[in-house]
Design an enzyme around this catalytic site. Structure first.
Site, short mmCIF file in Angstrom:
data_model
loop_
_atom_site.label_atom_id
_atom_site.label_comp_id
_atom_site.label_asym_id
_atom_site.label_seq_id
_atom_site.Cartn_x
_atom_site.Cartn_y
_atom_site.Cartn_z
N CYS A 59 0.85 -1.20 0.00
CA CYS A 59 0.00 0.00 0.00
C CYS A 59 0.88 1.25 0.00
CB CYS A 59 -0.90 -0.01 1.23
SG CYS A 59 -2.01 1.41 1.29
N CYS A 63 0.61 4.55 6.99
CA CYS A 63 0.01 4.36 8.32
C CYS A 63 1.01 3.59 9.21
CB CYS A 63 -1.31 3.61 8.20
SG CYS A 63 -2.42 4.36 6.96
N CYS A 66 0.60 -0.24 10.26
CA CYS A 66 0.04 -1.21 9.31
C CYS A 66 1.08 -2.11 8.65
CB CYS A 66 -0.75 -0.47 8.24
SG CYS A 66 -1.59 -1.61 7.12
N CYS A 103 -17.19 -8.47 4.59
CA CYS A 103 -16.41 -7.25 4.39
C CYS A 103 -15.17 -7.58 3.56
CB CYS A 103 -15.96 -6.68 5.72
SG CYS A 103 -17.30 -6.48 6.89
N CYS A 134 -19.76 -5.08 2.66
CA CYS A 134 -18.99 -3.93 3.13
C CYS A 134 -17.65 -3.95 2.43
CB CYS A 134 -18.79 -4.04 4.64
SG CYS A 134 -17.78 -2.70 5.32
N CYS A 194 -19.14 2.84 8.12
CA CYS A 194 -18.43 2.10 9.15
C CYS A 194 -17.15 2.88 9.41
CB CYS A 194 -18.11 0.69 8.65
SG CYS A 194 -17.02 -0.25 9.74
N ARG A 266 -17.99 -2.16 17.30
CA ARG A 266 -17.34 -3.43 16.96
C ARG A 266 -16.02 -3.62 17.68
NH1 ARG A 266 -16.94 -3.80 11.21
NH2 ARG A 266 -19.10 -4.42 11.35
S1 SF4 Z 1 -4.12 1.06 6.97
FE1 SF4 Z 1 -2.60 -0.07 5.75
S2 SF4 Z 1 -3.74 -0.76 3.97
FE2 SF4 Z 1 -4.96 0.88 4.90
S3 SF4 Z 1 -4.29 2.76 3.90
FE3 SF4 Z 1 -3.01 2.57 5.72
S4 SF4 Z 1 -1.17 1.48 4.98
FE4 SF4 Z 1 -2.77 1.19 3.43
#
Ligand code: SF4
Length: 354
Positions: A59, A63, A66, A103, A134, A194, A266
């Site tokens: 990705c 984040c 993650c 989901c 979802c 959500c 949740r």
């Molecule tokens: S949480 Fe993970 S998968 Fe979602 S946008 Fe951020 S880096 Fe990408």
């Protein structure tokens, strides 16, 4: 389940009054949360969703918690967009296990033009199974939200993650306002929202207050509010952050329940690391939705069978999809799941307990 003394649904929470809720004596907070919960929901029912990662890893977002971010080396194997047939097989299996909602999550900044027809097809085929759908695919503009809604998507997940103040410590590649814009596009398209956050990322209590104030002061509360406990992933900047005290997590659930009385709260990521007693406390605090299935995107989730055992011990039933127009097939699946449980060697029979 409502009665005449139902607490009002508010959208004007101040940080100070929410902080006061967080600081109530624990038993008072739990009592208040459980009281609100009973005014709006059957306290012995929990909605079950199954989450499938339809595109894993690489990705472009950063984040800091993650495993799927391409910015960190977490050893996660990258996968291409899953074939529709495989997605449908997983959805069928989830339905047979009693899940009412399926989901699907993809690690994208936002879905591309090329990918949209595939996800639209997935939505239609999962809907045809009689399940709620979802998706979580990253940011959406108004046209994309409309296209997904037109395909029949019921819910769109897009978390706020944390307070506006702490946000830049966690993500720099998209802004807090970007997230609010996506949620607005989802709402405008007619889909259900959500949205929740993650706690245990080194944030202060004031940040947990700030997150819940943002969610609860939206003109319409998200229908689903996932509260995640950080799952520490080696290789991410959050890999060795200090643990959040369990009681602070339970308090967050309870305050969310009080502030958003009609939403499903949740119990999401992090449940694998919670013992049965901790999960029971979260249900008592007003959590009434879980992810059910062996994988929660890329982090482990308690095995389906241990969830069934816990439900049995607590006398909790899976919430049925659409109570008024109950789907017969779905009800039959739930009954089968319960029957199967009766023959389970691990079945807990209180009358035999010594
Ligand atoms: S949480 Fe993970 S998968 Fe979602 S946008 Fe951020 S880096 Fe990408």
């Amino acid at each position: 389940m409502t009665n005449q003394t139902t607490s009002p649904v508010r959208h004007d929470w101040t940080p100070d009054e929410v902080a006061a809720l967080f600081n109530l004596p624990f038993n008072d907070l739990m009592f208040q949360a459980q009281t609100v919960h009973r005014q709006h929901f059957n306290p012995n029912e929990v909605q079950m969703s199954t989450l499938l990662s339809i595109k894993t890893g690489a990705c472009p977002e950063d984040c800091k918690y993650c495993s799927q971010s391409g910015h960190y080396n977490t050893g996660l194997e990258k996968e291409k967009l899953m074939e529709i047939q495989r997605v449908i097989e997983e959805a069928k299996a989830a339905k047979e296990q009693g899940s009412s909602r399926f989901c699907m999550g993809a690690a994208w900044r936002s879905p591309s033009k090329k990918e949209m027809p595939y996800v639209v097809d997935m939505i239609k085929q999962v809907k045809d199974l009689g399940m709620e759908t979802c998706m979580t695919l990253g940011m959406l503009n108004g046209d994309q939200a409309k296209e997904l809604a037109d395909a029949g998507l019921d819910y769109y997940n897009h978390n706020l993650d944390t307070s506006p103040e702490y946000y830049e410590d966690i993500i720099t590649t998209r802004s807090f306002q970007d997230r609010l814009d996506t949620l607005q596009n989802v709402r405008d398209s007619g889909m259900k929202v959500c949205s929740g956050g993650i706690v245990g990322m080194g944030e202060s209590e004031r940040d947990r207050v700030g997150l819940l104030v943002e969610l609860a002061n939206m003109p319409q509360h998200p229908e689903s509010v996932p509260i995640n406990m950080l799952v520490k992933i080696e290789g991410t900047p959050m890999g060795d952050v200090e643990d959040l005290d369990d009681f602070d997590f339970i308090r967050t659930i309870a305050v969310a329940r009080i502030m958003m009385p009609e939403s499903h709260v949740r119990l999401s990521a992090g449940r694998e690391e919670m013992n049965e007693q901790m999960q029971a406390m979260c249900f008592l605090a007003g959590a009434n939705s879980i992810f059910y299935g062996c994988k929660l995107l890329t982090t482990a989730n308690p095995e389906e069978n241990s969830d069934r055992q816990l439900f049995k011990k607590l006398g909790i039933r899976p919430e049925q999809r659409n109570q008024e127009h109950g789907d017969k097939e779905q009800q039959a699946a739930l009954m089968d799941a319960v029957k199967q449980q009766r023959t389970d060697a691990f079945f807990y029979d209180a009358s035999q307990a010594s």
